[in-house]
Design a protein around this motif. Structure first.
Motif, PDB file in Angstrom:
ATOM      1  N   SER A   1       8.598   1.628  -7.369  1.00  0.00           N
ATOM      2  CA  SER A   1       9.496   2.518  -6.622  1.00  0.00           C
ATOM      3  C   SER A   1       9.509   2.214  -5.129  1.00  0.00           C
ATOM      4  O   SER A   1      10.402   2.665  -4.408  1.00  0.00           O
ATOM      5  CB  SER A   1       9.091   3.979  -6.844  1.00  0.00           C
ATOM      6  N   ALA A   2       8.511   1.481  -4.633  1.00  0.00           N
ATOM      7  CA  ALA A   2       8.450   1.140  -3.204  1.00  0.00           C
ATOM      8  C   ALA A   2       9.480   0.088  -2.823  1.00  0.00           C
ATOM      9  O   ALA A   2       9.731  -0.154  -1.637  1.00  0.00           O
ATOM     10  CB  ALA A   2       7.052   0.666  -2.839  1.00  0.00           C
TER      11      ALA A   2
ATOM     12  N   GLN B   1       2.035  -4.394  -4.242  1.00  0.00           N
ATOM     13  CA  GLN B   1       1.597  -5.281  -5.314  1.00  0.00           C
ATOM     14  C   GLN B   1       0.231  -4.837  -5.818  1.00  0.00           C
ATOM     15  O   GLN B   1      -0.693  -4.628  -5.023  1.00  0.00           O
ATOM     16  CB  GLN B   1       1.515  -6.730  -4.807  1.00  0.00           C
ATOM     17  N   ILE B   2       0.124  -4.678  -7.148  1.00  0.00           N
ATOM     18  CA  ILE B   2      -1.147  -4.310  -7.761  1.00  0.00           C
ATOM     19  C   ILE B   2      -1.738  -5.558  -8.415  1.00  0.00           C
ATOM     20  O   ILE B   2      -1.118  -6.177  -9.283  1.00  0.00           O
ATOM     21  CB  ILE B   2      -0.956  -3.208  -8.820  1.00  0.00           C
ATOM     22  N   LEU B   3      -2.934  -5.937  -7.951  1.00  0.00           N
ATOM     23  CA  LEU B   3      -3.606  -7.124  -8.473  1.00  0.00           C
ATOM     24  C   LEU B   3      -4.968  -6.713  -9.026  1.00  0.00           C
ATOM     25  O   LEU B   3      -5.693  -5.949  -8.387  1.00  0.00           O
ATOM     26  CB  LEU B   3      -3.791  -8.175  -7.369  1.00  0.00           C
TER      27      LEU B   3
ATOM     28  N   ASN C   1       1.876   1.563 -11.865  1.00  0.00           N
ATOM     29  CA  ASN C   1       2.866   0.478 -11.835  1.00  0.00           C
ATOM     30  C   ASN C   1       4.246   1.011 -11.497  1.00  0.00           C
ATOM     31  O   ASN C   1       5.004   0.394 -10.744  1.00  0.00           O
ATOM     32  CB  ASN C   1       2.889  -0.239 -13.186  1.00  0.00           C
ATOM     33  N   THR C   2       4.586   2.187 -12.061  1.00  0.00           N
ATOM     34  CA  THR C   2       5.895   2.792 -11.775  1.00  0.00           C
ATOM     35  C   THR C   2       6.012   3.153 -10.297  1.00  0.00           C
ATOM     36  O   THR C   2       7.043   2.907  -9.655  1.00  0.00           O
ATOM     37  CB  THR C   2       6.086   4.054 -12.638  1.00  0.00           C
TER      38      THR C   2
ATOM     39  N   HIS D   1      -3.845   6.591  -5.559  1.00  0.00           N
ATOM     40  CA  HIS D   1      -4.261   5.439  -4.750  1.00  0.00           C
ATOM     41  C   HIS D   1      -3.048   4.628  -4.279  1.00  0.00           C
ATOM     42  O   HIS D   1      -3.029   4.132  -3.144  1.00  0.00           O
ATOM     43  CB  HIS D   1      -5.209   4.539  -5.551  1.00  0.00           C
ATOM     44  N   ILE D   2      -2.042   4.505  -5.141  1.00  0.00           N
ATOM     45  CA  ILE D   2      -0.838   3.762  -4.768  1.00  0.00           C
ATOM     46  C   ILE D   2      -0.032   4.550  -3.750  1.00  0.00           C
ATOM     47  O   ILE D   2       0.510   3.975  -2.794  1.00  0.00           O
ATOM     48  CB  ILE D   2       0.005   3.437  -6.019  1.00  0.00           C
TER      49      ILE D   2
END
Length: 535
Positions: free
Chosen positions: A476-477, A492-494, A471-472, A442-443
């Motif tokens: 890396s982005a 950003q993961i919220l 998260n890793t 998904h990321i």
């Protein structure tokens, strides 16, 4: 008292609104026009204007829900309603119109229940179904409680090659009890044409007009300047002798050349023209209107102010069970009434909240039905993924993207526009996932969408906890380096839990303070009286 409810208004009315607790009901339900209404979000110059979603589908079909509500109407206590709905069913069969009338009738019964004896209801409709609705209102409220059919000219010109152009909407007004309902007469200023034709100037340059001092009904003679005069047959003098003497001494009674008395009325002392049931002076919201929010079927604030001023007093409770973008709610707040708004879309509730916060900083109200915790968020995600996505976007002040369009899954669920210099507008891609599990893919997908759309930042909102690989991958982005000299994570993961608790928020620079993503309403004036439509 001020409350917003997210949910089906039939359920909200039954579970939350007490008998005879409402002073005024205004409802602007869908008209059964067989149209889909899109809410349009303004995009900054240079950005694609694809951000629009279907706010509601104004189309009704006969199905299990309509059948269930129809059966319930047949078994409720109002036998007039039960008999009439059966008659309509024999005529209309299991059609879309019958489904619409069933939906409306069962809700009108609840609205009648919650109205106080002194209360009134205004139903806003158009010719599509107004004739059917008026019959059902007669059955619900009683024929004797019909008060007005108000015509609002909402277009100055509406061309139609094959029939007369449709220029007006209809408002059907009913009282709960004909002898008890509240009504404050509304007036408006005289237009220039009327003033020119009916008024003259006195020796001091003041405008005045002459009026007849008689009214229908028999009455005694009165003395004017020492001469006793009988009123014309079938009429009486409107004033006592004492009042006539006072007015004569002040020069407010004059005698015409034919020997008839006339009352001298100065424009500056007159209250204005009484407003009738044809309203041509409330302009519709056009593309240039300052109050335009882009919401389909949005009504002008002046229209709701007139209704609320006429049929309620300060402190009274106003209910709008189809509140849309919240015009009735704002008008009630502005005019110092208590209010209750209900809507079945989280998008509408989010728009109303933003509108109220912009207009009335520090306003206090309660929102009921939208998720307040993780369990509530899961429940909404399971019930309706689109409502969940719209609600999740509202947590970061993002505008929803494309909604329920077929094939609209482009990896974008919301957009945020921002500026960190005076020349260019940047955008943020928002992706929402409401499932119980998420993964690093998904990321990666979000990173690809951000690159494809040439966006500055990507925000991933998740109901589930992100994994360590996610998260890793986000780290890396790298970072977005702002022109303001600060850095922000590019991905950003919220989590829903973090956003609800206030422990997380979207991070980005913004000189425009959110003004590019949503239209900002101007703060209301402290003295919010209406100049043209008040008493």
């Amino acid at each position: 008292m001020n409350k917003l409810y997210f949910g089906d208004n039939l359920i909200v009315l039954r579970e939350h609104i007490a008998d005879e607790s409402i002073d005024l009901v205004y409802l602007d339900p869908p008209f059964n026009s067989n149209k889909n209404y899109n809410i349009l979000f303004n995009s900054p110059k240079g950005q694609k204007s694809e951000a629009q979603i279907t706010a509601f589908e104004d189309t009704w079909h006969w199905g299990d829900e309509a059948e269930r509500e129809y059966t319930e109407i047949l078994h409720q206590p109002n036998t007039d309603v039960a008999e009439m709905i059966q008659s309509f069913h024999k005529f209309l069969k299991n059609t879309d119109m019958m489904a619409y009338l069933t939906m409306m009738t069962i809700r009108l019964l609840e609205l009648h229940r919650v109205l106080k004896p002194t209360g009134s209801l205004y139903l806003h409709c158009d010719p599509t179904a107004s004739h059917y609705l008026k019959v059902m209102l007669d059955m619900v409220f009683g024929v004797e409680n019909f008060l007005n059919e108000i015509c609002w000219e909402r277009f100055n010109f509406h061309a139609d090659a094959k029939r007369w152009g449709r220029l007006h909407d209809t408002l059907l007004m009913y009282s709960k009890e004909q002898k008890l309902f509240l009504f404050n007469t509304q007036r408006k200023g005289y237009d220039e044409k009327y003033i020119t034709s009916h008024f003259k100037k006195d020796e001091n340059g003041k405008l005045f007009t002459l009026s007849d001092p008689v009214a229908n009904g028999q009455g005694p003679a009165r003395t004017f300047f020492g001469k006793t005069l009988e009123p014309p047959k079938g009429t009486h003098w409107r004033f006592s002798q004492e009042r006539i003497d006072v007015m004569s001494a002040k020069g407010l009674i004059v005698m015409t050349s034919s020997g008839r008395p006339r009352i001298k009325r100065y424009l500056e002392t007159m209250e204005g023209q009484v407003i009738g049931d044809v309203w041509t002076d409330v302009p519709v919201i056009n593309s240039q209107s300052a109050e335009r929010m882009g919401y389909p079927t949005q009504k002008p604030l002046a229209l709701l102010e007139r209704i609320i001023n006429a049929s309620s007093n300060p402190g009274d409770v106003v209910l709008d069970p189809f509140c849309g973008c919240g015009t009735a709610v704002e008008a009630a707040q502005k005019l110092d009434r208590q209010w209750i708004g209900i809507d079945i879309t989280s998008l509408a509730i989010s728009l109303i909240e933003k509108r109220l916060r912009d207009r009335y900083p520090g306003i206090q109200y309660e929102v009921i039905g939208t998720p307040k915790d993780l369990e509530g968020a899961r429940d909404l995600a399971n019930r309706d993924k689109y409502q969940f996505q719209w609600w999740a976007c509202s947590l970061v002040n993002a505008q929803p993207y494309q909604g329920k369009k077929k094939g609209a899954d482009s990896g974008i669920d919301g957009l945020i526009y921002f500026q960190d210099d005076l020349k260019t507008v940047k955008k943020i891609i928002v992706s929402v996932k409401g499932g119980e599990s998420v993964s690093v893919s998904h990321i990666r997908d979000l990173k690809g969408t951000v690159e494809r759309e040439k966006a500055a930042i990507g925000i991933f909102i998740t109901l589930a906890e992100p994994t360590r690989p996610m998260n890793t991958e986000a780290v890396s982005a790298g970072y977005y380096e702002s022109n303001l000299g600060t850095s922000f994570p590019r991905i950003q993961i919220l989590t829903i839990e973090g956003l609800l608790s206030g422990q997380q928020k979207a991070e980005y620079p913004d000189l425009a303070r959110g003004g590019l993503t949503f239209k900002r309403s101007k703060p209301a004036e402290k003295d919010a009286s209406q100049l043209d439509f008040g008493m």
